[in-house]
Design a protein around this motif. Structure first.
Motif, PDB file in Angstrom:
ATOM      1  N   SER A   7       0.987  -1.155   0.062  1.00 25.01           N
ATOM      2  CA  SER A   7       0.057   0.065   0.025  1.00 25.01           C
ATOM      3  C   SER A   7       0.956   1.337  -0.233  1.00 25.01           C
ATOM      4  O   SER A   7       0.496   2.101  -0.613  1.00 25.01           O
ATOM      5  CB  SER A   7      -0.949  -0.312   1.317  1.00 25.01           C
ATOM      6  N   TRP A   8       1.966   1.074   0.848  1.00 30.06           N
ATOM      7  CA  TRP A   8       2.687   2.411   0.670  1.00 30.06           C
ATOM      8  C   TRP A   8       3.625   2.673  -0.411  1.00 30.06           C
ATOM      9  O   TRP A   8       4.064   3.878  -0.722  1.00 30.06           O
ATOM     10  CB  TRP A   8       3.763   2.109   2.107  1.00 30.06           C
ATOM     11  N   LEU A   9       3.804   1.662  -1.212  1.00 28.74           N
ATOM     12  CA  LEU A   9       4.543   1.845  -2.407  1.00 28.74           C
ATOM     13  C   LEU A   9       3.613   2.596  -3.525  1.00 28.74           C
ATOM     14  O   LEU A   9       4.433   3.259  -4.444  1.00 28.74           O
ATOM     15  CB  LEU A   9       4.936   0.478  -3.122  1.00 28.74           C
ATOM     16  N   ALA A  10       2.366   2.723  -3.205  1.00 29.08           N
ATOM     17  CA  ALA A  10       1.627   3.609  -4.074  1.00 29.08           C
ATOM     18  C   ALA A  10       1.905   4.860  -4.208  1.00 29.08           C
ATOM     19  O   ALA A  10       1.746   6.019  -5.122  1.00 29.08           O
ATOM     20  CB  ALA A  10       0.181   3.388  -3.858  1.00 29.08           C
ATOM     21  N   ILE A  11       2.550   5.296  -2.933  1.00 24.66           N
ATOM     22  CA  ILE A  11       2.716   6.701  -2.689  1.00 24.66           C
ATOM     23  C   ILE A  11       3.941   7.273  -3.612  1.00 24.66           C
ATOM     24  O   ILE A  11       3.932   8.354  -4.035  1.00 24.66           O
ATOM     25  CB  ILE A  11       2.809   7.197  -1.260  1.00 24.66           C
ATOM     26  N   PRO A  12       5.007   6.578  -3.353  1.00 23.37           N
ATOM     27  CA  PRO A  12       6.334   7.276  -4.229  1.00 23.37           C
ATOM     28  C   PRO A  12       5.933   7.056  -5.611  1.00 23.37           C
ATOM     29  O   PRO A  12       6.495   7.716  -6.567  1.00 23.37           O
ATOM     30  CB  PRO A  12       7.308   6.172  -3.698  1.00 23.37           C
ATOM     31  N   PHE A  13       5.211   5.994  -6.127  1.00 27.22           N
ATOM     32  CA  PHE A  13       4.850   5.823  -7.472  1.00 27.22           C
ATOM     33  C   PHE A  13       4.089   7.037  -8.091  1.00 27.22           C
ATOM     34  O   PHE A  13       4.512   7.455  -9.140  1.00 27.22           O
ATOM     35  CB  PHE A  13       3.876   4.212  -7.761  1.00 27.22           C
ATOM     36  N   VAL A  14       2.781   7.329  -7.432  1.00 21.72           N
ATOM     37  CA  VAL A  14       2.096   8.670  -7.694  1.00 21.72           C
ATOM     38  C   VAL A  14       3.277   9.953  -7.782  1.00 21.72           C
ATOM     39  O   VAL A  14       3.099  10.679  -8.601  1.00 21.72           O
ATOM     40  CB  VAL A  14       1.002   8.620  -6.899  1.00 21.72           C
ATOM     41  N   LEU A  15       4.075  10.072  -6.831  1.00 20.98           N
ATOM     42  CA  LEU A  15       4.605  11.076  -6.521  1.00 20.98           C
ATOM     43  C   LEU A  15       5.937  11.398  -7.940  1.00 20.98           C
ATOM     44  O   LEU A  15       5.994  12.218  -8.261  1.00 20.98           O
ATOM     45  CB  LEU A  15       5.786  11.118  -5.536  1.00 20.98           C
ATOM     46  N   ILE A  16       6.410  10.093  -8.173  1.00 18.03           N
ATOM     47  CA  ILE A  16       7.156  10.136  -9.449  1.00 18.03           C
ATOM     48  C   ILE A  16       6.473  10.550 -10.737  1.00 18.03           C
ATOM     49  O   ILE A  16       6.983  11.356 -11.299  1.00 18.03           O
ATOM     50  CB  ILE A  16       8.006   8.640  -9.506  1.00 18.03           C
ATOM     51  N   ILE A  17       5.366   9.833 -11.098  1.00 18.45           N
ATOM     52  CA  ILE A  17       4.625   9.949 -12.205  1.00 18.45           C
ATOM     53  C   ILE A  17       4.119  11.477 -12.109  1.00 18.45           C
ATOM     54  O   ILE A  17       3.963  12.223 -13.069  1.00 18.45           O
ATOM     55  CB  ILE A  17       3.372   9.206 -12.288  1.00 18.45           C
ATOM     56  N   TRP A  18       3.688  12.206 -11.268  1.00 17.61           N
ATOM     57  CA  TRP A  18       3.274  13.415 -10.940  1.00 17.61           C
ATOM     58  C   TRP A  18       4.690  14.365 -11.169  1.00 17.61           C
ATOM     59  O   TRP A  18       4.176  15.258 -12.051  1.00 17.61           O
ATOM     60  CB  TRP A  18       2.964  13.704  -9.463  1.00 17.61           C
TER      61      TRP A  18
END
Length: 248
Positions: A7-18
């Motif tokens: 679940s926590w991996l979703a946060i850096p993934f979104v930040l990188i794409i953003w």
């Protein structure tokens, strides 16, 4: 890998794409994470955004609690009375098919700006999902449980408190989950249309003046507050009152 870590991996993934997407645009058009973070610090220091959050949460809690109480009362009566349930069926179908936001302009005309029309939108949005689940819970109560309570002298309100209410809680919790999501979205949308405060108003106002950082900040807050309330209120509520039904 555990579910929590995934679940926590979703946060850096979104930040990188953003960050990658925002790098292709000027910051005033599509701000990146750092720009929004700086805006959040600025808004926090001003205290204005905090007031909007408190206003929205206050409206949500008042409207949702009132809606849940009414849905429980009406649902228990509808489940206990076939005639009343048949009377309600076309009304429930009609209002379920009508988006809650369709009522917002009329409610603002009738009730004016402020808390009243926003709370009314929340009630309309959450009442019927909870009501439907309460009625379904009533329909699944074993007749043997009712007969046993009646044989012990339970009538009217005692049946409602000691038999109906405990039996319908698991189904009602499902309705509360659905009703919460709909009412939260409806509240923000209503505040954007005719509010003079709240998170929706904050987003709409900053959109009009072209402050993209504040708009994105408001959008992020909608999701974060929903997650916060889910983990703080809804999940403990489900664990306390409905998890036994899932296990059984």
């Amino acid at each position: 890998m555990s579910k929590w870590k995934m679940s926590w991996l979703a946060i850096p993934f979104v930040l990188i794409i953003w960050s990658a997407v925002s790098a292709q645009y000027p910051s005033y058009l599509f701000p990146g994470p750092i720009d929004v973070l700086n805006e959040a610090v600025s808004q926090w220091q001003k205290g204005e955004l905090t007031n909007h959050i408190i206003v929205s949460l206050k409206r949500l809690i008042i409207g949702f609690v009132l809606s849940a109480i009414m849905a429980f009362i009406v649902g228990i009566f509808a489940g206990a009375s076939r005639h009343f349930r048949e009377f309600l069926t076309p009304l429930v179908t009609y209002f379920q098919a009508t988006p809650p936001m369709a009522w917002a302009p009329l409610l603002i005309i009738l009730l004016g700006l402020g808390d009243a029309p926003m709370i009314a939108v929340i009630i309309i949005a959450s009442f019927f999902p909870i009501l439907i689940n309460v009625i379904q819970g009533m329909n699944h109560i074993p007749a043997s449980h009712i007969r046993a309570a009646q044989s012990l002298g339970a009538k009217s309100w005692k049946l409602a408190i000691y038999v109906y209410l405990p039996e319908i809680i698991p189904a009602a919790i499902s309705g509360i989950y659905v009703g919460f999501a709909i009412s939260w979205r409806s509240l923000v949308a209503a505040e954007m249309i005719g509010g003079n405060s709240g998170i929706g108003y904050f987003i709409a106002f900053n959109g009009q003046i072209g402050n993209a950082s504040s708009v994105l900040l408001g959008i992020l807050l909608i999701g974060f507050l929903a997650l916060f309330m889910d983990y703080l209120l809804l999940k403990p509520l489900h664990k306390r009152f409905a998890s036994w039904a899932v296990r059984s």
